[in-house]
Design a protein around this motif. Structure first.
Motif, PDB file in Angstrom:
ATOM      1  N   THR A  15      12.472 -30.914 -46.455  1.00  0.00           N
ATOM      2  CA  THR A  15      12.485 -31.816 -45.302  1.00  0.00           C
ATOM      3  C   THR A  15      13.060 -33.187 -45.658  1.00  0.00           C
ATOM      4  O   THR A  15      13.377 -33.969 -44.763  1.00  0.00           O
ATOM      5  CB  THR A  15      11.081 -32.008 -44.693  1.00  0.00           C
ATOM      6  OG1 THR A  15      10.257 -32.727 -45.611  1.00  0.00           O
ATOM      7  CG2 THR A  15      10.453 -30.674 -44.330  1.00  0.00           C
ATOM      8  N   ASN A  24      15.539 -23.232 -42.191  1.00  0.00           N
ATOM      9  CA  ASN A  24      14.106 -23.004 -42.060  1.00  0.00           C
ATOM     10  C   ASN A  24      13.819 -21.524 -42.282  1.00  0.00           C
ATOM     11  O   ASN A  24      14.462 -20.675 -41.668  1.00  0.00           O
ATOM     12  CB  ASN A  24      13.661 -23.419 -40.650  1.00  0.00           C
ATOM     13  CG  ASN A  24      12.186 -23.206 -40.422  1.00  0.00           C
ATOM     14  OD1 ASN A  24      11.412 -23.037 -41.348  1.00  0.00           O
ATOM     15  ND2 ASN A  24      11.787 -23.207 -39.160  1.00  0.00           N
ATOM     16  N   ASP A  37       8.229 -23.438 -42.890  1.00  0.00           N
ATOM     17  CA  ASP A  37       8.332 -23.500 -41.431  1.00  0.00           C
ATOM     18  C   ASP A  37       7.431 -24.607 -40.875  1.00  0.00           C
ATOM     19  O   ASP A  37       7.860 -25.446 -40.081  1.00  0.00           O
ATOM     20  CB  ASP A  37       7.951 -22.130 -40.856  1.00  0.00           C
ATOM     21  CG  ASP A  37       8.372 -21.927 -39.412  1.00  0.00           C
ATOM     22  OD1 ASP A  37       9.145 -22.737 -38.868  1.00  0.00           O
ATOM     23  OD2 ASP A  37       7.934 -20.917 -38.828  1.00  0.00           O
ATOM     24  N   ILE A  40       8.760 -28.134 -41.885  1.00  0.00           N
ATOM     25  CA  ILE A  40       9.941 -28.552 -41.119  1.00  0.00           C
ATOM     26  C   ILE A  40       9.551 -28.943 -39.702  1.00  0.00           C
ATOM     27  O   ILE A  40       9.979 -29.986 -39.199  1.00  0.00           O
ATOM     28  CB  ILE A  40      11.022 -27.451 -41.143  1.00  0.00           C
ATOM     29  CG1 ILE A  40      11.632 -27.369 -42.549  1.00  0.00           C
ATOM     30  CG2 ILE A  40      12.099 -27.711 -40.089  1.00  0.00           C
ATOM     31  CD1 ILE A  40      12.579 -26.204 -42.771  1.00  0.00           C
ATOM     32  N   GLY A  68      18.061 -31.491 -35.632  1.00  0.00           N
ATOM     33  CA  GLY A  68      17.086 -31.824 -36.667  1.00  0.00           C
ATOM     34  C   GLY A  68      16.053 -32.853 -36.249  1.00  0.00           C
ATOM     35  O   GLY A  68      15.060 -33.044 -36.943  1.00  0.00           O
ATOM     36  N   LEU A  71      14.300 -35.346 -38.792  1.00  0.00           N
ATOM     37  CA  LEU A  71      14.679 -35.032 -40.171  1.00  0.00           C
ATOM     38  C   LEU A  71      15.914 -35.838 -40.582  1.00  0.00           C
ATOM     39  O   LEU A  71      16.667 -36.314 -39.729  1.00  0.00           O
ATOM     40  CB  LEU A  71      15.005 -33.536 -40.294  1.00  0.00           C
ATOM     41  CG  LEU A  71      13.852 -32.571 -40.062  1.00  0.00           C
ATOM     42  CD1 LEU A  71      14.381 -31.172 -39.827  1.00  0.00           C
ATOM     43  CD2 LEU A  71      12.902 -32.606 -41.247  1.00  0.00           C
ATOM     44  N   VAL A  76      18.977 -27.924 -37.931  1.00  0.00           N
ATOM     45  CA  VAL A  76      18.099 -26.955 -38.582  1.00  0.00           C
ATOM     46  C   VAL A  76      18.603 -25.573 -38.200  1.00  0.00           C
ATOM     47  O   VAL A  76      18.801 -25.282 -37.016  1.00  0.00           O
ATOM     48  CB  VAL A  76      16.616 -27.098 -38.144  1.00  0.00           C
ATOM     49  CG1 VAL A  76      15.758 -26.024 -38.808  1.00  0.00           C
ATOM     50  CG2 VAL A  76      16.092 -28.486 -38.471  1.00  0.00           C
ATOM     51  N   HIS A  78      17.447 -21.854 -38.262  1.00  0.00           N
ATOM     52  CA  HIS A  78      16.209 -21.085 -38.384  1.00  0.00           C
ATOM     53  C   HIS A  78      16.582 -19.642 -38.729  1.00  0.00           C
ATOM     54  O   HIS A  78      17.097 -18.922 -37.877  1.00  0.00           O
ATOM     55  CB  HIS A  78      15.428 -21.128 -37.064  1.00  0.00           C
ATOM     56  CG  HIS A  78      15.160 -22.529 -36.599  1.00  0.00           C
ATOM     57  ND1 HIS A  78      14.010 -23.207 -36.925  1.00  0.00           N
ATOM     58  CD2 HIS A  78      15.906 -23.384 -35.853  1.00  0.00           C
ATOM     59  CE1 HIS A  78      14.055 -24.412 -36.396  1.00  0.00           C
ATOM     60  NE2 HIS A  78      15.201 -24.543 -35.740  1.00  0.00           N
TER      61      HIS A  78
END
Length: 176
Positions: A15, A24, A37, A40, A68, A71, A76, A78
Motif C-alpha cells: 500500500t 490486489n 486485500d 489495500i 487507487g 493510495l 488498483v 484486482h
C-alpha cells in the motif's frame, strides 16, 4: 529486455508503493477480505469499495481495475487467484492467468510501473515457491513481448516470501 531495470523483489507494504498501479490479491466479490486485500481497501478508503461494488465481482484467474483513491498508486488491479486444492484443479494455469491479465490491463492503460503481492500464497494456501515461479515466469514472458511496462516490483510482506522471490529471480533471471 533490460531485466535489471524491470523486475525486482522488495520486502515491504504494497500500500506504500509509489508506482502507477498495485495489484490486489482479491477474492471473487472484490469487496474486501483478509491480508493484502484488507490492507489495500483500508488504505484506499471507502471510495474503493464503492467502485468495486459496481464491478459485479470477478472470476478466478481474471482481473479488473479501479482507481487507487487514497493510495500512492493511481490504479488498483484486482486479481483473483485460485484457492490451492492440491494442484490438480487447474490452479497453476489460473494463477498464471491472473498475472497475465493484470499485465494486460496495465499495458492497455499505459501503466509504466506495477507492484504485485504474492497472489494466492496467504489464506488461499498456494505453495509459495510454486506460486513464485509462476509469477516470475509470467512477468518475464510478458516483458519479453511488451515494452510498455518499465518496472515490475514483487512486494513481499515477510522475510520468507522475500527470500523465496530473491532465489527464484536469481535462478530464472540470472542477468539481474
Amino acid at each position: 529486455m533490460t531485466s535489471s531495470k524491470k523486475i525486482l523483489a522488495i520486502q515491504g507494504d504494497i500500500t506504500q508503493q509509489a508506482v502507477d498501479a498495485i495489484v490486489n490479491a482479491a477474492n471473487n466479490s472484490l469487496l474486501g477480505g483478509g491480508g493484502v486485500d484488507r490492507a489495500i481497501h483500508r488504505a484506499a478508503g471507502g471510495q474503493l469499495l464503492e467502485e468495486c461494488r459496481r464491478l459485479g465481482g470477478c472470476a478466478t484467474g481474471d482481473a479488473k481495475m479501479t482507481k487507487g483513491y487514497r493510495l500512492l498508486a493511481k490504479w488498483v488491479i484486482h486479481a483473483v487467484g485460485p484457492v490451492w486444492r492440491g494442484g490438480n484443479q487447474g490452479e497453476d494455469e489460473l494463477l498464471a492467468r491472473c498475472y497475465r491479465r493484470s499485465l494486460e490491463l496495465a499495458a492497455e492503460n499505459d501503466i509504466k510501473s506495477i507492484a504485485f503481492p504474492a497472489i494466492s500464497t496467504g489464506i488461499y494456501g498456494f505453495p509459495l515457491e510454486r506460486a513464485t515461479r509462476i509469477a516470475v515466469t509470467e512477468v518475464k514472458q510478458f516483458l519479453q513481448h511488451s515494452s510498455c511496462i518499465e518496472q515490475v516490483i514483487f512486494v513481499c510482506f515477510d522475510t520468507r516470501t522475500y527470500e523465496c522471490y530473491k532465489q527464484v529471480l536469481l535462478e530464472l533471471l540470472p542477468e539481474l
